[in-house]
Write a protein that holds these residues in place. Structure first.
Motif, PDB file in Angstrom:
ATOM      1  N   LEU A  32       0.626  -1.413   0.004  1.00  0.00           N
ATOM      2  CA  LEU A  32       0.034  -0.337   0.599  1.00  0.00           C
ATOM      3  C   LEU A  32       0.968   1.403   0.127  1.00  0.00           C
ATOM      4  O   LEU A  32       1.610   1.082   0.795  1.00  0.00           O
ATOM      5  CB  LEU A  32      -1.138  -0.111   0.797  1.00  0.00           C
ATOM      6  CG  LEU A  32      -2.123  -0.817   1.299  1.00  0.00           C
ATOM      7  CD1 LEU A  32      -2.682  -1.287   2.714  1.00  0.00           C
ATOM      8  CD2 LEU A  32      -2.732  -0.817   0.111  1.00  0.00           C
ATOM      9  N   HIS A  33       0.995   2.185  -0.897  1.00  0.00           N
ATOM     10  CA  HIS A  33       1.590   3.469  -0.785  1.00  0.00           C
ATOM     11  C   HIS A  33       0.023   4.332   0.253  1.00  0.00           C
ATOM     12  O   HIS A  33      -0.215   5.021  -0.867  1.00  0.00           O
ATOM     13  CB  HIS A  33       1.257   3.821  -2.421  1.00  0.00           C
ATOM     14  CG  HIS A  33       2.358   2.330  -3.179  1.00  0.00           C
ATOM     15  ND1 HIS A  33       3.382   2.642  -3.108  1.00  0.00           N
ATOM     16  CD2 HIS A  33       1.480   2.232  -3.815  1.00  0.00           C
ATOM     17  CE1 HIS A  33       3.211   1.710  -4.117  1.00  0.00           C
ATOM     18  NE2 HIS A  33       1.988   0.871  -4.155  1.00  0.00           N
ATOM     19  N   GLY A  34       1.319   4.687   0.780  1.00  0.00           N
ATOM     20  CA  GLY A  34       0.287   5.994   1.412  1.00  0.00           C
ATOM     21  C   GLY A  34       1.237   6.492   3.248  1.00  0.00           C
ATOM     22  O   GLY A  34       2.775   6.203   2.948  1.00  0.00           O
ATOM     23  N   PHE A  35       0.709   6.375   3.917  1.00  0.00           N
ATOM     24  CA  PHE A  35       0.956   6.630   5.107  1.00  0.00           C
ATOM     25  C   PHE A  35      -0.061   6.298   6.713  1.00  0.00           C
ATOM     26  O   PHE A  35      -0.928   5.738   6.390  1.00  0.00           O
ATOM     27  CB  PHE A  35       1.232   8.090   5.398  1.00  0.00           C
ATOM     28  CG  PHE A  35       0.368   8.957   5.183  1.00  0.00           C
ATOM     29  CD1 PHE A  35      -0.439   9.504   5.924  1.00  0.00           C
ATOM     30  CD2 PHE A  35       0.219   9.157   4.024  1.00  0.00           C
ATOM     31  CE1 PHE A  35      -1.406   9.983   5.726  1.00  0.00           C
ATOM     32  CE2 PHE A  35      -0.494  10.272   3.492  1.00  0.00           C
ATOM     33  CZ  PHE A  35      -1.759  10.771   4.553  1.00  0.00           C
ATOM     34  N   CYS A  36       0.686   6.435   7.860  1.00  0.00           N
ATOM     35  CA  CYS A  36      -0.024   6.133   9.270  1.00  0.00           C
ATOM     36  C   CYS A  36      -0.018   6.574  10.478  1.00  0.00           C
ATOM     37  O   CYS A  36       1.822   7.618   9.999  1.00  0.00           O
ATOM     38  CB  CYS A  36      -0.681   4.862   9.254  1.00  0.00           C
ATOM     39  SG  CYS A  36       1.332   3.976   9.835  1.00  0.00           S
ATOM     40  N   ASN A  59      -1.039  15.296  17.279  1.00  0.00           N
ATOM     41  CA  ASN A  59      -0.857  14.148  15.804  1.00  0.00           C
ATOM     42  C   ASN A  59       1.104  13.778  15.765  1.00  0.00           C
ATOM     43  O   ASN A  59       1.884  14.386  15.980  1.00  0.00           O
ATOM     44  CB  ASN A  59      -0.773  14.488  14.905  1.00  0.00           C
ATOM     45  CG  ASN A  59      -2.191  14.906  14.037  1.00  0.00           C
ATOM     46  OD1 ASN A  59      -3.243  14.917  13.703  1.00  0.00           O
ATOM     47  ND2 ASN A  59      -2.371  16.654  14.632  1.00  0.00           N
ATOM     48  N   PHE A  60       0.783  12.475  15.588  1.00  0.00           N
ATOM     49  CA  PHE A  60       2.771  12.269  16.015  1.00  0.00           C
ATOM     50  C   PHE A  60       2.288  10.440  15.599  1.00  0.00           C
ATOM     51  O   PHE A  60       1.955   9.871  15.138  1.00  0.00           O
ATOM     52  CB  PHE A  60       3.652  12.528  17.203  1.00  0.00           C
ATOM     53  CG  PHE A  60       2.304  11.174  17.857  1.00  0.00           C
ATOM     54  CD1 PHE A  60       2.713  10.086  19.104  1.00  0.00           C
ATOM     55  CD2 PHE A  60       1.463  11.604  18.584  1.00  0.00           C
ATOM     56  CE1 PHE A  60       2.033   9.398  19.797  1.00  0.00           C
ATOM     57  CE2 PHE A  60       0.472  11.075  19.740  1.00  0.00           C
ATOM     58  CZ  PHE A  60       0.784   9.808  19.880  1.00  0.00           C
ATOM     59  N   ALA A  61       4.177  10.047  15.062  1.00  0.00           N
ATOM     60  CA  ALA A  61       4.658   8.939  14.842  1.00  0.00           C
ATOM     61  C   ALA A  61       3.932   8.787  13.364  1.00  0.00           C
ATOM     62  O   ALA A  61       3.521   7.773  12.929  1.00  0.00           O
ATOM     63  CB  ALA A  61       4.101   7.759  15.343  1.00  0.00           C
ATOM     64  N   PHE A  62       3.951   9.562  12.335  1.00  0.00           N
ATOM     65  CA  PHE A  62       4.307   9.608  11.174  1.00  0.00           C
ATOM     66  C   PHE A  62       5.070   8.330  11.019  1.00  0.00           C
ATOM     67  O   PHE A  62       5.834   8.325  10.548  1.00  0.00           O
ATOM     68  CB  PHE A  62       4.191  10.889  10.789  1.00  0.00           C
ATOM     69  CG  PHE A  62       4.401  10.902   8.999  1.00  0.00           C
ATOM     70  CD1 PHE A  62       3.360  11.106   8.039  1.00  0.00           C
ATOM     71  CD2 PHE A  62       5.308  10.466   8.320  1.00  0.00           C
ATOM     72  CE1 PHE A  62       2.553  10.596   6.625  1.00  0.00           C
ATOM     73  CE2 PHE A  62       4.854  10.940   6.565  1.00  0.00           C
ATOM     74  CZ  PHE A  62       3.939  10.986   6.091  1.00  0.00           C
ATOM     75  N   ARG A  63       3.952   7.476   9.443  1.00  0.00           N
ATOM     76  CA  ARG A  63       5.293   6.665   9.235  1.00  0.00           C
ATOM     77  C   ARG A  63       5.193   6.312   7.218  1.00  0.00           C
ATOM     78  O   ARG A  63       3.266   6.235   7.361  1.00  0.00           O
ATOM     79  CB  ARG A  63       4.992   5.383   9.773  1.00  0.00           C
ATOM     80  CG  ARG A  63       5.451   5.168  11.547  1.00  0.00           C
ATOM     81  CD  ARG A  63       6.960   5.434  10.780  1.00  0.00           C
ATOM     82  NE  ARG A  63       7.230   5.454  12.485  1.00  0.00           N
ATOM     83  CZ  ARG A  63       6.988   6.016  13.220  1.00  0.00           C
ATOM     84  NH1 ARG A  63       7.480   7.948  12.591  1.00  0.00           N
ATOM     85  NH2 ARG A  63       7.907   6.003  15.106  1.00  0.00           N
ATOM     86  N   PRO A  64       5.144   6.811   6.562  1.00  0.00           N
ATOM     87  CA  PRO A  64       4.727   6.970   5.111  1.00  0.00           C
ATOM     88  C   PRO A  64       5.086   5.543   4.734  1.00  0.00           C
ATOM     89  O   PRO A  64       5.982   5.414   5.170  1.00  0.00           O
ATOM     90  CB  PRO A  64       6.079   7.953   4.366  1.00  0.00           C
ATOM     91  CG  PRO A  64       7.349   7.844   5.074  1.00  0.00           C
ATOM     92  CD  PRO A  64       6.973   7.415   6.437  1.00  0.00           C
ATOM     93  N   THR A  65       4.499   4.857   3.738  1.00  0.00           N
ATOM     94  CA  THR A  65       5.156   3.565   2.798  1.00  0.00           C
ATOM     95  C   THR A  65       5.137   3.370   1.403  1.00  0.00           C
ATOM     96  O   THR A  65       3.996   4.721   1.035  1.00  0.00           O
ATOM     97  CB  THR A  65       3.618   2.404   3.417  1.00  0.00           C
ATOM     98  OG1 THR A  65       2.902   3.055   3.191  1.00  0.00           O
ATOM     99  CG2 THR A  65       3.397   2.430   4.920  1.00  0.00           C
ATOM    100  N   GLY A  66       5.711   2.393   0.775  1.00  0.00           N
ATOM    101  CA  GLY A  66       5.287   2.546  -0.728  1.00  0.00           C
ATOM    102  C   GLY A  66       5.269   3.806  -1.396  1.00  0.00           C
ATOM    103  O   GLY A  66       6.666   4.017  -1.519  1.00  0.00           O
TER     104      GLY A  66
END
Length: 434
Positions: free
Chosen positions: A257-261, A361-368
């Motif tokens: 998946l290409h996004g973030f959490c 808002n914290f712990a940002f993690r991007p993916t893909g």
């Protein structure tokens, strides 16, 4: 010069060479672009820094292509017209199997324009067959080489999609003949144009293309709470919620998946029933269908199915993301933790005062692909600082910026995720305390 030789003739000629070294042309322009020192971002009219996302994507793709080009061109052919048995049906026939210093490659030859449309499906079919022989091998362990003329725009965009979204190792060489003899054959590396990259970025990266799931849950005594010290959360709460976000990102990466959490937690004085939320966003490919390609399909469907052709898989993707969020809660928190799921519009959420100002808002993690673009933009920022000697407000340790939600929000704004012409949005700046 147009191809005047049959596919078999070109195939036989390739095999007499034993490899690609004598046929593949140098790619000086690609070398120049990859090693250019030109910045990927420029000062804007207000003294800040702006950038065009497609340039970031382009830089990543060109580096990947150059890496493959440098090894594949010196590889050798080890097999020709290899039959791949498939149950009791007619076996597939792989054009050329080769090896290079980093492993194996599959070469598919399509010199006739009429055969171009099937090139990628056949190539990946052969590649998957070979990969299945090796337990746990991935889709990047075998390089896919296509020799074909990419005359169709759809095919060129499919190549870029497979290179970036599917993240396959694939490289294309176009055949050129300088005269009427087959000995004049030269293979020229295909490099996507700026127009291709712009189309790719504009089509995929937008608010409307994102699916968003918010999974909210209660505090957990002694582990997660809403206590604040000077307006900031306590360290053990941030540590445990960050671990939840880390795990969510791992699952998103595993699902390609290409996004973030990230984690959202309202200020202590803001009344909300659930005090913690995991936000997971991913590019929904069914919201970003190419009009040219999709019209060719939908025009052949009965009218009542033309809308559901998009709607059903779009909702299915949302369900897939929702199931992933449920799994994170099930795997990470107290057994049988109760939670609430929402599917908000990301385009509204990202500019909401309640979402970006009155929350931690914290712990940002991007993916893909989004991770690749985001990290590339950060590297450009650090490179600019090194060139100019300016004292930008960034951490010496890059990972602190990769996981910084405020920095990520600014990145999304620069990507065009917010409308710079909307005066209401200029006031919705995020909380910088975290």
């Amino acid at each position: 010069m147009a191809v005047k030789f049959s596919e078999d003739e070109v195939h036989q000629y390739l095999m007499t060479k034993g490899g690609l070294e004598d046929l593949v042309e140098d790619a000086p322009e690609l070398e120049r672009q990859v090693h250019t020192t030109e910045p990927l971002d420029t000062p804007d009219d207000e003294g800040g820094i702006s950038f065009e996302l497609w340039r970031i994507i382009k830089a990543r793709v060109l580096t990947k292509l150059l890496t493959m080009h440098r090894t594949i061109r010196y590889g050798e052919f080890i097999g020709s017209k290899i039959k791949l048995p498939v149950d009791k049906t007619t076996p597939m026939e792989l054009d050329i199997l080769g090896q290079h210093e980093d492993g194996l490659f599959i070469l598919e030859l399509k010199v006739e324009r009429s055969a171009e449309r099937n090139a990628f499906s056949e190539l990946f079919g052969y590649s998957n067959y070979i990969a299945s022989m090796f337990a746990l091998s991935g889709h990047k362990d075998i390089v896919n080489v296509l020799v074909a003329n990419l005359d169709n725009k759809i095919t060129r965009h499919a190549f870029l999609y497979d290179l970036m979204i599917s993240d396959r190792n694939i490289i294309v060489y176009t055949p050129h003949f300088t005269d009427d003899t087959i000995d004049s054959l030269r293979l020229v590396l295909h490099v996507p144009t700026d127009e291709d990259f712009q189309h790719f970025a504009n089509q995929l990266l937008s608010h409307d293309a994102m699916s968003c799931v918010v999974c909210s849950f209660d505090d957990l005594a002694d582990w997660i709470d809403s206590k604040e010290d000077g307006g900031s959360l306590n360290e053990y709460t941030k540590e445990h919620l960050t671990a939840v976000s880390n795990y969510a990102a791992q699952l998103m990466e595993a699902e390609h998946l290409h996004g973030f959490c990230y984690v959202r937690k309202p200020w202590a004085e803001i009344p909300r029933h659930y005090r913690n939320s995991l936000v997971m966003c991913a590019l929904n490919p069914f919201r970003a269908a190419g009009i040219e390609r999709s019209n060719a399909i939908t025009e052949q469907l009965a009218p009542e199915y033309r809308s559901t052709f998009f709607e059903f898989p779009e909702f299915g993707f949302d369900s897939r993301l929702t199931a992933l969020a449920k799994r994170v809660i099930k795997d990470c928190l107290e057994h049988d933790t109760k939670s609430e799921l929402e599917l908000p519009l990301w385009s509204a959420m990202v500019v909401s005062l309640l979402e970006v100002v009155t929350t931690h808002n914290f712990a940002f993690r991007p993916t893909g692909m989004l991770r690749e673009a985001y990290v590339s933009q950060l590297n450009a920022l650090y490179a600019r600082e090194a060139r100019s000697g300016s004292a930008e407000d960034i951490s010496i340790l890059k990972i602190n910026e990769i996981t910084n939600w405020l920095r990520a929000w600014q990145f999304m704004e620069m990507c065009g995720f917010t409308n710079p012409n909307d005066p209401d949005e200029s006031n919705n700046k995020p909380d910088q305390s975290d």
